[in-house]
Design an enzyme around this catalytic site. Structure first.
Site, PDB file in Angstrom:
ATOM      1  N   ARG A 177       0.376  -1.155  -0.213  1.00  0.00           N
ATOM      2  CA  ARG A 177       0.122   0.119   0.369  1.00  0.00           C
ATOM      3  C   ARG A 177       0.845   1.125   0.072  1.00  0.00           C
ATOM      4  NH1 ARG A 177      -5.649   0.678   2.716  1.00  0.00           N
ATOM      5  NH2 ARG A 177      -5.655  -1.768   1.801  1.00  0.00           N
ATOM      6  N   SER A 228      -8.088   0.327  -0.761  1.00  0.00           N
ATOM      7  CA  SER A 228      -9.682   0.787  -0.013  1.00  0.00           C
ATOM      8  C   SER A 228      -9.782   1.720   0.601  1.00  0.00           C
ATOM      9  CB  SER A 228      -9.177   0.362   1.176  1.00  0.00           C
ATOM     10  OG  SER A 228     -10.348  -0.047   2.283  1.00  0.00           O
ATOM     11  N   ASP A 245     -13.945   0.307  -1.507  1.00  0.00           N
ATOM     12  CA  ASP A 245     -13.518  -1.328  -2.269  1.00  0.00           C
ATOM     13  C   ASP A 245     -14.139  -1.999  -1.805  1.00  0.00           C
ATOM     14  OD1 ASP A 245     -12.042  -1.063   0.456  1.00  0.00           O
ATOM     15  OD2 ASP A 245     -10.782  -3.004  -0.118  1.00  0.00           O
ATOM     16  N   THR A 251      -5.640  -8.236  15.541  1.00  0.00           N
ATOM     17  CA  THR A 251      -5.985  -7.446  14.999  1.00  0.00           C
ATOM     18  C   THR A 251      -5.846  -7.748  13.419  1.00  0.00           C
ATOM     19  OG1 THR A 251      -4.788  -6.159  16.570  1.00  0.00           O
ATOM     20  CG2 THR A 251      -5.492  -4.812  14.867  1.00  0.00           C
TER      21      THR A 251
END
Length: 610
Positions: free
Chosen positions: A61, A163, A322, A398
């Site tokens: 990313r 995203s 997204d 997470t």
């Protein structure tokens, strides 16, 4: 005068830029590098070539643009070549099974990059090596990729998306054959394979070769049909959906979600939701929002509120660009709008999905094989429901990569995984997608709302009922922005050496600390051997404090954004219904954590924008 080290560093960067010119065939990024070299623009060259994007479990990313630190044609080719070689090593039948690739609508005209372009170049790399590629002919939600991996029994999947990140960014998200995002050690293996395959293969730039190839398949029509058929297994109140007078507004926030949420509503026999006209079509500029992230709350929903008022709609469903996440808002009796937090929506969906399951499964023994999951920084409300109702609850690290992989393990053991969620508005409501899915979550939320309406209940009222039955779970989460890795490291190191070496804080303001778990170092004061049960990761910071008043608070760094996040929760047993008192106590504790543990002034941290 430049130091010796600086001179060497500049030489290395110049070398990287020169190599780049040998390999890059995108005229826009090539011209940028030529210009920077001709003008000896050291600062900009360092930004472009000072480092290579790190391939982690979340894939890549980064901003789109020129150089090894950015998302562009060449870095996509290099990444896919590495991934391809790694898959060849991992699967003897890769040439039989193949991979699926999809993309969102992001684009960056100044560097010639776009999600679709990157997806085509990725497909070219695989097809040039004789590997079948299922390349979607149009944009899809992210969940369609993990769905296609398992549905078509493929070796892997790639989704090109950033995203909810700012418009300049893009990303490259990778799924393994089990339909879940990759976890270690795959990330390390892929990263190494990328380094070993930097030079573009002979046909790397010729994306026209895929159009004529018998190895190219378009799964768009079949996956579109099968996905909506599969999620109908979670439709239990078709008649109520048909008859409901409840009105819904949907926004896709300039992303991919519009068409797919319309299809989901149709699959559940609802009238179509009202779509926010200014935001329903994909637009890589995201012109009507500051951040295309519905998690940021009311700012992103301004146009949705206006449309809901105009149409008399009570519920707003908002996907991120997204469509793998979902924000929900409901009009209150006061006329105000309540935007549910991820934890509140998680409580509602968990309650609803269990209620529907229980109605279908009257056999008392069946419950022993039922599981729900949530991440360690999310509300423990599912644990409270599980304790009372008798099913299993597990928490993971997470991120949905952990929940997806754990869900698959449990399913392979014959267990039923009903639901998983994380507080960052991510929900897995159906095991056909082992990742968060904002499309199925939207329509299942709509059915829950329509059902509750027949009982004269709103979502807010039902949430209160859940807390009354299973105990109040008051949560508060936020973040600080920090672009300086050194400051972040020092902040966490100070917490580890608070009153001398290797000592954690014993108090925070007036609140006493009763336990500490550090998932960076692997320490847990609550375990007899002082070792944490959940896996540890030295590459990310994460410390959880338990307080004597029953509050749990976690501080952690983000894997995809320059943020230090915190999450806090105060759990009360059923019957303690003084919500305002609990909230006041939590607010005070969070204030102390910000003041004493974050020290925002000293560390020059920017608060979350209002």
């Amino acid at each position: 005068m430049a130091t010796m080290a600086e001179a060497e560093e500049y030489q290395r960067i110049q070398g990287a830029a020169s190599d780049w010119l040998l390999w890059d065939k995108n005229s826009k990024t090539r011209d940028t590098v030529k210009y920077l070299l001709a003008n000896q623009n050291t600062e900009e060259l360092r930004k472009c070539f000072g480092s290579r994007m790190e391939f982690g479990t979340a894939g890549l990313r980064a901003p789109m643009g020129t150089g090894t630190s950015r998302m562009n044609d060449l870095t996509i080719i290099q990444t896919t070549q590495g991934f391809c070689r790694y898959l060849e090593k991992s699967f003897g039948d890769l040439k039989k099974r193949g991979v699926v690739i999809s993309y969102d609508a992001r684009a960056h005209p100044s560097s010639g990059g776009s999600s679709k372009r990157f997806a085509r170049l990725a497909a070219t790399a695989f097809i040039s090596q004789g590997i079948p590629v299922y390349l979607f002919s149009n944009i899809t939600p992210t969940p369609f990729v993990p769905y296609a991996v398992t549905h078509l029994k493929l070796s892997a999947g790639i989704m090109v998306t950033a995203s909810h990140n700012p418009k300049e960014d893009n990303g490259y998200k990778v799924y393994w054959e089990n339909g879940a995002q990759i976890i270690s050690p795959h990330d390390k293996g892929i990263a190494q394979a990328i380094e070993e395959n930097l030079e573009p293969w002979p046909q790397a730039w010729d994306d026209s070769l895929i159009d004529k190839s018998p190895l190219l398949h378009d799964p768009y029509a079949s996956i579109n049909k099968d996905y909506f058929k599969d999620i109908q297994k979670h439709c239990f109140h078709r008649n109520i959906n048909k008859e409901t007078k409840l009105k819904f507004v949907h926004t896709s926030v300039h992303g991919v979600g519009h068409e797919f949420v319309q299809s989901a509503f149709k699959a559940f026999d609802f009238s179509p939701p009202f779509a926010v006209p200014e935001q329903k079509d994909p637009d890589p500029e995201f012109p009507t929002v500051k951040y295309p992230n519905p998690e940021e709350g009311k700012g992103v929903l301004t146009l949705s509120f206006a449309l809901a008022e105009k149409e008399g709609a009570q519920i707003i469903l908002a996907n991120d660009p997204d469509a793998d996440r979902l924000a929900v808002a409901e009009k209150q009796e006061s006329g105000e709008w309540k935007v549910f937090s991820g934890n509140e929506s998680g409580a509602l969906l968990g309650w609803w999905i269990f209620t529907c399951w229980k109605k279908q499964n009257q056999e008392p023994a069946a419950i022993k094989d039922v599981y729900m999951l949530s991440s360690t920084v999310s509300s423990k409300i599912l644990r409270a429901i599980a304790l009372k109702e008798g099913f299993h609850f597990e928490e993971t690290l997470t991120g949905f990569k952990w929940m997806g992989n754990r869900a698959k393990q449990l399913m392979d053991q014959g267990k039923t995984v009903l639901f998983a969620f994380e507080e960052a508005i991510g929900y897995m409501c159906s095991p056909v997608v082992l990742d968060k899915d904002g499309v199925s979550a939207a329509v299942i939320t709509a059915e829950m709302s329509a059902f509750l309406e027949t009982k004269k209940l709103t979502l807010s009222q039902q949430l209160k009922n859940i807390y009354n039955e299973y105990g109040y779970h008051v949560t508060k989460a936020s973040y600080f922005i920090c672009h300086d890795q050194k400051i972040i490291k020092e902040l966490f190191e100070k917490l580890r050496n608070y009153d001398g070496k290797n000592t954690y804080p014993k108090t925070c303001g007036r609140f006493a600390v009763s336990g500490v778990r550090d998932l960076t170092t692997g320490y847990d004061s609550n375990q007899t051997d002082k070792k944490a049960v959940l896996p540890t990761s030295k590459s990310s910071q994460m410390i959880t404090f338990t307080f004597t008043n029953g509050c749990v608070a976690t501080m952690r760094t983000s894997g995809t954004e320059p943020k230090i996040k915190y999450y806090s929760e105060l759990c009360a047993p059923p019957g303690n219904s003084d919500f305002e008192k609990l909230k006041k106590e939590l607010d005070e504790l969070v204030g102390a954590i910000e003041k004493y543990f974050f020290e925002p002034e000293k560390n020059k941290l920017q608060p979350k924008p209002e």
